[in-house]
Design a protein around this motif. Structure first.
Motif, PDB file in Angstrom:
ATOM      1  N   GLU A  31      -7.370 -66.044 -36.349  1.00 32.75           N
ATOM      2  CA  GLU A  31      -6.863 -65.876 -37.711  1.00 32.75           C
ATOM      3  C   GLU A  31      -6.564 -64.415 -38.019  1.00 32.75           C
ATOM      4  N   ALA A  32      -5.628 -64.205 -38.951  1.00 31.01           N
ATOM      5  CA  ALA A  32      -5.387 -62.863 -39.473  1.00 31.01           C
ATOM      6  C   ALA A  32      -6.579 -62.430 -40.310  1.00 31.01           C
ATOM      7  N   GLY A  33      -6.767 -61.131 -40.431  1.00 31.61           N
ATOM      8  CA  GLY A  33      -7.878 -60.597 -41.206  1.00 31.61           C
ATOM      9  C   GLY A  33      -7.438 -60.134 -42.585  1.00 31.61           C
ATOM     10  N   ALA A  34      -8.359 -60.162 -43.521  1.00 31.43           N
ATOM     11  CA  ALA A  34      -8.036 -59.780 -44.895  1.00 31.43           C
ATOM     12  C   ALA A  34      -7.621 -58.325 -45.009  1.00 31.43           C
ATOM     13  N   ASP A  35      -8.109 -57.476 -44.094  1.00 32.82           N
ATOM     14  CA  ASP A  35      -7.835 -56.044 -44.188  1.00 32.82           C
ATOM     15  C   ASP A  35      -6.888 -55.540 -43.108  1.00 32.82           C
ATOM     16  N   ASP A  36      -6.172 -56.447 -42.446  1.00 34.25           N
ATOM     17  CA  ASP A  36      -5.264 -56.026 -41.377  1.00 34.25           C
ATOM     18  C   ASP A  36      -4.195 -55.066 -41.891  1.00 34.25           C
ATOM     19  N   ALA A  37      -3.604 -55.356 -43.028  1.00 35.79           N
ATOM     20  CA  ALA A  37      -2.540 -54.497 -43.555  1.00 35.79           C
ATOM     21  C   ALA A  37      -3.092 -53.150 -43.992  1.00 35.79           C
ATOM     22  N   ARG A  38      -4.282 -53.157 -44.595  1.00 37.03           N
ATOM     23  CA  ARG A  38      -4.842 -51.895 -45.083  1.00 37.03           C
ATOM     24  C   ARG A  38      -5.231 -50.961 -43.944  1.00 37.03           C
ATOM     25  N   ILE A  39      -5.740 -51.518 -42.831  1.00 38.08           N
ATOM     26  CA  ILE A  39      -6.116 -50.634 -41.728  1.00 38.08           C
ATOM     27  C   ILE A  39      -4.866 -50.033 -41.097  1.00 38.08           C
ATOM     28  N   LEU A  40      -3.740 -50.730 -41.169  1.00 44.53           N
ATOM     29  CA  LEU A  40      -2.482 -50.158 -40.689  1.00 44.53           C
ATOM     30  C   LEU A  40      -2.055 -48.977 -41.553  1.00 44.53           C
ATOM     31  N   GLU A  41      -2.396 -48.993 -42.828  1.00 48.31           N
ATOM     32  CA  GLU A  41      -2.092 -47.854 -43.692  1.00 48.31           C
ATOM     33  C   GLU A  41      -2.875 -46.621 -43.254  1.00 48.31           C
ATOM     34  N   VAL A  42      -4.122 -46.825 -42.851  1.00 48.32           N
ATOM     35  CA  VAL A  42      -4.925 -45.701 -42.360  1.00 48.32           C
ATOM     36  C   VAL A  42      -4.319 -45.162 -41.067  1.00 48.32           C
TER      37      VAL A  42
ATOM     38  N   VAL B 138      -1.603 -30.013 -31.219  1.00 44.32           N
ATOM     39  CA  VAL B 138      -0.847 -31.159 -30.723  1.00 44.32           C
ATOM     40  C   VAL B 138       0.362 -30.644 -29.958  1.00 44.32           C
ATOM     41  N   SER B 139       0.560 -31.145 -28.742  1.00 38.10           N
ATOM     42  CA  SER B 139       1.682 -30.728 -27.914  1.00 38.10           C
ATOM     43  C   SER B 139       2.910 -31.598 -28.167  1.00 38.10           C
ATOM     44  N   ALA B 140       4.038 -31.154 -27.610  1.00 39.81           N
ATOM     45  CA  ALA B 140       5.303 -31.856 -27.845  1.00 39.81           C
ATOM     46  C   ALA B 140       5.351 -33.198 -27.137  1.00 39.81           C
ATOM     47  N   ARG B 141       4.655 -33.331 -26.015  1.00 37.53           N
ATOM     48  CA  ARG B 141       4.594 -34.618 -25.292  1.00 37.53           C
ATOM     49  C   ARG B 141       3.130 -34.910 -25.038  1.00 37.53           C
ATOM     50  N   HIS B 142       2.450 -35.348 -26.072  1.00 43.35           N
ATOM     51  CA  HIS B 142       0.996 -35.449 -26.089  1.00 43.35           C
ATOM     52  C   HIS B 142       0.596 -36.898 -26.350  1.00 43.35           C
ATOM     53  N   ALA B 143      -0.262 -37.466 -25.525  1.00 39.36           N
ATOM     54  CA  ALA B 143      -0.702 -38.853 -25.709  1.00 39.36           C
ATOM     55  C   ALA B 143      -1.886 -38.908 -26.673  1.00 39.36           C
ATOM     56  N   PHE B 144      -1.886 -39.939 -27.526  1.00 42.17           N
ATOM     57  CA  PHE B 144      -2.960 -40.144 -28.496  1.00 42.17           C
ATOM     58  C   PHE B 144      -3.354 -41.612 -28.526  1.00 42.17           C
ATOM     59  N   ALA B 145      -4.606 -41.844 -28.915  1.00 40.32           N
ATOM     60  CA  ALA B 145      -5.092 -43.200 -29.196  1.00 40.32           C
ATOM     61  C   ALA B 145      -6.022 -43.097 -30.399  1.00 40.32           C
ATOM     62  N   TRP B 146      -5.450 -43.209 -31.582  1.00 42.72           N
ATOM     63  CA  TRP B 146      -6.254 -43.284 -32.800  1.00 42.72           C
ATOM     64  C   TRP B 146      -6.804 -44.703 -32.928  1.00 42.72           C
ATOM     65  N   ASN B 147      -8.022 -44.844 -33.450  1.00 47.63           N
ATOM     66  CA  ASN B 147      -8.570 -46.194 -33.622  1.00 47.63           C
ATOM     67  C   ASN B 147      -9.328 -46.324 -34.942  1.00 47.63           C
ATOM     68  N   PRO B 148      -8.611 -46.238 -36.062  1.00 46.26           N
ATOM     69  CA  PRO B 148      -9.281 -46.442 -37.350  1.00 46.26           C
ATOM     70  C   PRO B 148      -9.859 -47.851 -37.438  1.00 46.26           C
ATOM     71  N   SER B 149     -11.000 -47.959 -38.100  1.00 43.85           N
ATOM     72  CA  SER B 149     -11.658 -49.260 -38.192  1.00 43.85           C
ATOM     73  C   SER B 149     -12.442 -49.362 -39.484  1.00 43.85           C
ATOM     74  N   ALA B 150     -12.708 -50.598 -39.874  1.00 44.66           N
ATOM     75  CA  ALA B 150     -13.552 -50.948 -41.017  1.00 44.66           C
ATOM     76  C   ALA B 150     -14.209 -52.277 -40.652  1.00 44.66           C
ATOM     77  N   PRO B 151     -15.177 -52.750 -41.395  1.00 50.30           N
ATOM     78  CA  PRO B 151     -15.801 -54.031 -41.053  1.00 50.30           C
ATOM     79  C   PRO B 151     -14.762 -55.146 -40.896  1.00 50.30           C
ATOM     80  N   GLY B 152     -14.659 -55.699 -39.689  1.00 53.94           N
ATOM     81  CA  GLY B 152     -13.724 -56.786 -39.436  1.00 53.94           C
ATOM     82  C   GLY B 152     -12.280 -56.367 -39.291  1.00 53.94           C
ATOM     83  N   ALA B 153     -12.022 -55.062 -39.164  1.00 55.90           N
ATOM     84  CA  ALA B 153     -10.638 -54.590 -39.045  1.00 55.90           C
ATOM     85  C   ALA B 153     -10.591 -53.386 -38.120  1.00 55.90           C
ATOM     86  N   LYS B 154      -9.579 -53.331 -37.259  1.00 57.93           N
ATOM     87  CA  LYS B 154      -9.399 -52.191 -36.356  1.00 57.93           C
ATOM     88  C   LYS B 154      -7.998 -52.265 -35.783  1.00 57.93           C
TER      89      LYS B 154
END
Length: 321
Positions: free
Chosen positions: A195-206, A267-283
């Motif tokens: 199932e989709a999560g209630a906070d899926d859209a909000r964690i995308l904002e973060v 931050v470099s011009a060709r720099h790899a990143f992996a941000w992982n914002p999370s909240a209870p039940g959302a990431k």
């Protein structure tokens, strides 16, 4: 003196430096002004020469008895700086991806995402976390990817943000996390099934707040602050970022380094990143590269459902079939 997996794999064009994923590298590299010397355990040297090293490196291999750690042999050859002495300079050198590295990373990202899709296509609510993790690990290994991290949380364990797999069922909504390594580079991704999560859209904002601040020339502590501020803007507790790390630069290390308010790398011009914002039940988490045109997402498989957010296709929950 290069002695870590991330530094040696970067320096030697993606050579595999391990036998055990939990063990130290089987070689060390002394970098001198007049050239490099590779100190390699004698029992590993034939394989590395045949399968991992480029011809120019083979000429500089020194075999070391298996009973002597390669780092000890390298250090015994004379005084040298350690990686800790030049940690910031090494991170900066790794950060600027070369064209060949970028192409390897793109292929790794696609293959990691495809492994997630292929594994998840067979899951059901009654599938256990361990079974899901086993499916994913197999899909990665079949693609030549080392499964460095495989996490799974069924519906009853979504409160854990680093959920080591158990015998619990996935239930109606579950999260899986993967860090896969090939040619020394690491792809990081998180996906949801059911199932989709209630906070899926909000964690995308973060996440979008992190992405918007991740631009060449920006200082990492400033990017971190801008992303963390996104929690309050998105309606989460403003201190939610304190409850789990937020990710940061990636590449030859899972996080290189993990971003905090104290990390001042640029931050470099060709720099790899992996941000992982999370909240209870959302990431949310993907491996991306900073480019002059914006954020390029690497861990993409067109078969996985997505939603459009802030100009990017972002992963949605994959329903059970």
């Amino acid at each position: 003196m290069l002695s870590s997996h991330e530094a040696i794999a970067w320096y030697l064009e993606g050579a595999r430096t391990h036998v055990s994923l939990a063990g130290p590298p089987v070689l060390a590299v002394r970098v001198d002004a007049d050239g490099d010397i590779l100190f390699v355990s004698a029992n590993e040297a034939p394989r590395l020469i045949a399968e991992e090293l480029v011809p120019g490196d083979v000429e500089r291999v020194v075999s070391v008895p298996w009973s002597t750690p390669a780092v000890a042999a390298a250090t015994g050859s004379g005084a040298a700086l350690t990686e800790a002495d030049v940690a910031g300079e090494l991170r900066a050198a790794r950060a600027e991806l070369l064209p060949a590295e970028t192409e390897r990373y793109r292929r790794l990202g696609r293959d990691t995402a495809a492994a997630l899709t292929d594994a998840a296509a067979h899951w059901r609510p009654e599938t256990t976390e361990r079974a899901a993790a086993a499916d994913l690990a197999r899909a990665l290994v079949e693609r030549g990817i080392d499964a460095l991290v495989v996490l799974a949380a069924g519906h009853g364990r979504l409160g854990h943000r680093h959920p080591l797999p158990t015998d619990a069922p996935l239930g109606r909504r579950a999260m899986v996390v993967v860090c896969g390594r090939r040619h020394g580079l690491i792809a990081n991704a998180t996906r949801w099934v059911g199932e989709a999560g209630a906070d899926d859209a909000r964690i995308l904002e973060v996440e979008a707040a992190f992405f918007a601040a991740t631009r060449a020339g920006a200082r990492l502590d400033d990017v971190f602050a801008a992303g963390c501020a996104g929690y309050g803007t998105a309606g989460f507790d403003a201190d939610e970022w304190r409850r789990h790390h937020q990710g940061g630069p990636t590449g030859y290390a899972g996080r290189d380094p993990r971003a905090t308010s104290e990390t001042t790398d640029l931050v470099s011009a060709r720099h790899a990143f992996a941000w992982n914002p999370s909240a209870p039940g959302a990431k949310v988490e993907d491996t991306v590269i900073v480019t002059p045109a914006g954020i390029e997402v690497l861990t993409v498989d067109p078969r996985w459902p997505t939603v459009d957010h802030a100009g990017l296709a972002r992963p949605a929950a994959l329903p059970f079939s």
